[in-house]
Design a protein around this motif. Structure first.
Motif, PDB file in Angstrom:
ATOM      1  N   VAL A 305       0.842  -1.194   0.000  1.00 51.93           N
ATOM      2  CA  VAL A 305       0.000   0.000   0.000  1.00 51.93           C
ATOM      3  C   VAL A 305       0.878   1.245   0.000  1.00 51.93           C
ATOM      4  N   LEU A 306       1.933   1.232   0.788  1.00 57.06           N
ATOM      5  CA  LEU A 306       2.863   2.361   0.834  1.00 57.06           C
ATOM      6  C   LEU A 306       3.499   2.585  -0.541  1.00 57.06           C
ATOM      7  N   GLN A 307       3.834   1.494  -1.220  1.00 59.88           N
ATOM      8  CA  GLN A 307       4.452   1.599  -2.549  1.00 59.88           C
ATOM      9  C   GLN A 307       3.501   2.258  -3.542  1.00 59.88           C
ATOM     10  N   GLU A 308       2.230   1.895  -3.502  1.00 61.52           N
ATOM     11  CA  GLU A 308       1.246   2.499  -4.401  1.00 61.52           C
ATOM     12  C   GLU A 308       1.013   3.968  -4.050  1.00 61.52           C
ATOM     13  N   ALA A 315       4.045  10.588  -9.295  1.00 60.60           N
ATOM     14  CA  ALA A 315       3.398  10.959 -10.557  1.00 60.60           C
ATOM     15  C   ALA A 315       2.991  12.433 -10.540  1.00 60.60           C
ATOM     16  N   ILE A 316       2.561  12.914  -9.374  1.00 59.58           N
ATOM     17  CA  ILE A 316       2.205  14.338  -9.250  1.00 59.58           C
ATOM     18  C   ILE A 316       3.428  15.206  -9.523  1.00 59.58           C
ATOM     19  N   LEU A 317       4.570  14.819  -8.965  1.00 56.59           N
ATOM     20  CA  LEU A 317       5.797  15.588  -9.180  1.00 56.59           C
ATOM     21  C   LEU A 317       6.220  15.571 -10.647  1.00 56.59           C
ATOM     22  N   LYS A 318       6.101  14.416 -11.296  1.00 59.37           N
ATOM     23  CA  LYS A 318       6.519  14.284 -12.696  1.00 59.37           C
ATOM     24  C   LYS A 318       5.650  15.106 -13.638  1.00 59.37           C
ATOM     25  N   ASN A 319       4.403  15.323 -13.264  1.00 60.91           N
ATOM     26  CA  ASN A 319       3.483  16.078 -14.119  1.00 60.91           C
ATOM     27  C   ASN A 319       3.641  17.595 -13.976  1.00 60.91           C
ATOM     28  N   ARG A 320       4.502  18.041 -13.068  1.00 60.25           N
ATOM     29  CA  ARG A 320       4.717  19.475 -12.870  1.00 60.25           C
ATOM     30  C   ARG A 320       5.808  19.985 -13.813  1.00 60.25           C
ATOM     31  N   GLU A 321       5.682  21.236 -14.151  1.00 64.02           N
ATOM     32  CA  GLU A 321       6.766  21.887 -14.887  1.00 64.02           C
ATOM     33  C   GLU A 321       7.970  22.083 -13.972  1.00 64.02           C
ATOM     34  N   ASN A 322       7.675  22.412 -12.725  1.00 62.40           N
ATOM     35  CA  ASN A 322       8.729  22.568 -11.719  1.00 62.40           C
ATOM     36  C   ASN A 322       8.412  21.635 -10.557  1.00 62.40           C
ATOM     37  N   SER A 323       9.215  20.597 -10.388  1.00 60.22           N
ATOM     38  CA  SER A 323       8.929  19.589  -9.367  1.00 60.22           C
ATOM     39  C   SER A 323       9.007  20.150  -7.953  1.00 60.22           C
ATOM     40  N   ASN A 324       9.624  21.307  -7.765  1.00 58.10           N
ATOM     41  CA  ASN A 324       9.765  21.912  -6.441  1.00 58.10           C
ATOM     42  C   ASN A 324       8.648  22.906  -6.117  1.00 58.10           C
ATOM     43  N   ASP A 330      -5.806  21.395  -7.315  1.00 56.08           N
ATOM     44  CA  ASP A 330      -6.117  20.362  -8.311  1.00 56.08           C
ATOM     45  C   ASP A 330      -5.310  19.088  -8.048  1.00 56.08           C
ATOM     46  N   GLU A 331      -4.058  19.266  -7.637  1.00 52.28           N
ATOM     47  CA  GLU A 331      -3.242  18.087  -7.317  1.00 52.28           C
ATOM     48  C   GLU A 331      -3.804  17.351  -6.105  1.00 52.28           C
ATOM     49  N   TYR A 332      -4.215  18.117  -5.097  1.00 47.67           N
ATOM     50  CA  TYR A 332      -4.837  17.493  -3.923  1.00 47.67           C
ATOM     51  C   TYR A 332      -6.076  16.701  -4.324  1.00 47.67           C
ATOM     52  N   LYS A 333      -6.905  17.292  -5.148  1.00 45.53           N
ATOM     53  CA  LYS A 333      -8.129  16.622  -5.573  1.00 45.53           C
ATOM     54  C   LYS A 333      -7.854  15.396  -6.451  1.00 45.53           C
ATOM     55  N   SER A 334      -6.664  15.332  -7.028  1.00 44.63           N
ATOM     56  CA  SER A 334      -6.322  14.185  -7.879  1.00 44.63           C
ATOM     57  C   SER A 334      -5.801  12.996  -7.080  1.00 44.63           C
ATOM     58  N   MET A 335      -5.613  13.153  -5.783  1.00 46.28           N
ATOM     59  CA  MET A 335      -5.033  12.094  -4.943  1.00 46.28           C
ATOM     60  C   MET A 335      -6.061  11.017  -4.593  1.00 46.28           C
ATOM     61  N   THR A 336      -6.514  10.301  -5.602  1.00 45.82           N
ATOM     62  CA  THR A 336      -7.573   9.299  -5.407  1.00 45.82           C
ATOM     63  C   THR A 336      -7.177   8.223  -4.409  1.00 45.82           C
ATOM     64  N   PHE A 337      -6.001   7.631  -4.618  1.00 48.02           N
ATOM     65  CA  PHE A 337      -5.579   6.533  -3.742  1.00 48.02           C
ATOM     66  C   PHE A 337      -5.265   7.039  -2.335  1.00 48.02           C
ATOM     67  N   THR A 338      -4.651   8.220  -2.245  1.00 43.18           N
ATOM     68  CA  THR A 338      -4.332   8.810  -0.941  1.00 43.18           C
ATOM     69  C   THR A 338      -5.594   9.001  -0.103  1.00 43.18           C
TER      70      THR A 338
END
Length: 457
Positions: A305-308, A315-324, A330-338
């Protein structure tokens, strides 16, 4: 002489038998739910506070539900109580507030949180509507989206950095401090680093009064809780007084808004504001810190579960233009599994043993009558025994009906943000502890000690 003595003994025995019979068989205009009232005055309080060591239903409730059915009667802390694991009844009751029932606490809890008398904060109607609106203004979705989310992330970053500098952290206590300090800042601009009083300690100590027998004698848990509560209330009163006297120092926090409304909302007295802050502060940090601690314990026990979870946040970090960059709404709302992980922890944990209501009039249900004045406990943790589809329909981690917690989104957002920062920036290992205990409030017998270390890029 012997005859007189025997007569006195006989009268005492007859009176005691009559009194015991009345205690065991309370008056009712119909048929009471089955069950036992236990011993006179203390009822079955001692059995209820005996610790259990799993996330399962507390043995007190489970055994009686098996013996008497899904609705049964008992007595706790000297009060007659009907406990229900019946989902149909529970759903019905939470939607009857102001008509058949009102929010209620056992005597020990009521005194700790001033939920009685003129200053009680659980009123239905205009008062409840005002409080809910005020909470949503400062902790609701719009406030989270517009300003609180980045503040939470920044606060969590700072907290985890501090935790990672130590060999290990007892997570339940540390999480309580973290959530309390942030919530108190929103309520009345509290600054833990500058405060001369450790307010968190006074609030966390109050938890020991939950479900305890209301015996105010030195040495008892209840007496200590009342002492800590008094100190916390005195500190809050000083804060309220200072803000009332110096409106020019207002910063637009929760308390500032309430003080500005005192002229138009006549129930907003100084006492009311002090008691309101006390109750809301406790609710805001205790539920989140307990659920967060349980989440970390469960993740440590289920590495898949931790791995997923980690994959979702990477994946959220990879989809950003700036990972920092900072976390967005919108990112919070996309956290379905979380959010599924958080909901599962809330479902399994159920920090409190149930939702409490008081019958305003006789309530008829499935052939039983619950007399007016009786306390009703709706047992949420009974959902653990059921089919997932049934669970989703009756899931009430933040209350139900008009009492749906106004801070529900705040709690979930805080937990999700914490997990986001944790799994993307830190490694963590359970050092010791994590053994569950319910007495009947959820906790850990020997704490939950975790080592945190920053990931290397």
């Amino acid at each position: 002489m012997w005859t007189v003595g025997l007569c006195i003994v006989a009268v005492v025995v007859i009176y005691f038998s009559y009194w015991l019979n009345r205690w065991s068989n309370p008056k009712c205009n119909g048929v009471l739910p089955p069950g036992s009232m236990g011993l006179p005055l203390i009822g079955e309080s001692l059995q209820l506070i005996v610790p259990s060591y799993s996330l399962d239903l507390h043995p007190f409730i489970k055994k009686r539900a098996q013996r008497y059915g899904t609705i049964f009667r008992t007595s706790v802390a000297g009060r007659p109580v009907v406990m229900s694991t019946d989902l149909e009844f529970n759903h019905y009751i939470v939607n009857q507030e102001g008509r058949l029932v009102e929010l209620w606490y056992l005597d020990s809890f009521a005194k700790l949180f001033i939920q009685e008398g003129e200053n009680k904060t659980n009123a239905v109607g205009l008062v409840h509507k005002y409080i809910r609106s005020l909470v949503l203004d400062h902790f609701g979705a719009e406030s989270l989206k517009e300003k609180l989310l980045p503040q939470i992330e920044e606060f969590v970053n700072k907290t985890l950095q501090t935790w990672s500098s130590q060999n290990s952290i007892e997570v339940k206590h540390a999480a309580s401090v973290m959530v309390f300090d942030f919530s108190a800042k929103q309520f009345f601009s509290y600054d833990a680093e500058k405060s001369q009083t450790n307010m968190t300690e006074k609030f966390t100590n109050t938890l020991g009064g939950f479900m305890s027998f209301p015996l105010n004698i030195p040495g008892t848990a209840y007496h200590k809780c009342l002492k800590d509560q008094k100190e916390a209330l005195n500190r809050l009163r000083k804060i309220v007084k200072a803000k009332i006297i110096s409106p020019e120092k207002h910063r637009g926090d929760f308390l500032d808004q309430a003080i500005n409304d005192m002229d138009k909302e006549k129930f907003l007295s100084e006492d009311f504001l002090v008691n309101l802050l006390f109750g809301l502060l406790f609710a805001s940090f205790e539920s989140v810190s307990a659920a967060l601690s349980l989440t970390l314990k469960l993740l440590a026990d289920h590495p898949a579960v931790l791995q997923e979870l980690e994959a979702e946040h990477e994946a959220i970090l990879k989809n950003r233009e700036n990972s920092n960059s900072m976390l967005t709404w919108d990112e919070y709302k996309s956290m379905t599994f979380t959010l599924q992980v958080i909901n599962e922890a809330l479902r399994l944990g159920n920090v409190a043993p149930g939702l409490l209501r008081k019958a305003l009039k006789d309530i008829e249900f499935k052939g039983y009558t619950i007399p007016a004045g009786w306390t009703i406990m709706l047992v949420n943790s009974a959902l653990q025994e059921l089919d997932p589809l049934v669970v989703s329909k009756n899931f009430m981690p933040f209350g139900g009906g008009i009492r749906q917690c106004a801070g529900a989104e705040y709690s979930k957002t805080f937990m999700a943000t914490f997990l986001h920062v944790l799994v993307t920036k830190y490694r963590w290992t359970k050092v010791k502890g994590g053994n569950i205990v319910r007495s009947p409030v959820l906790g850990f017998t020997d704490g939950l000690h975790i080592n945190f270390s920053k990931k290397r890029n």
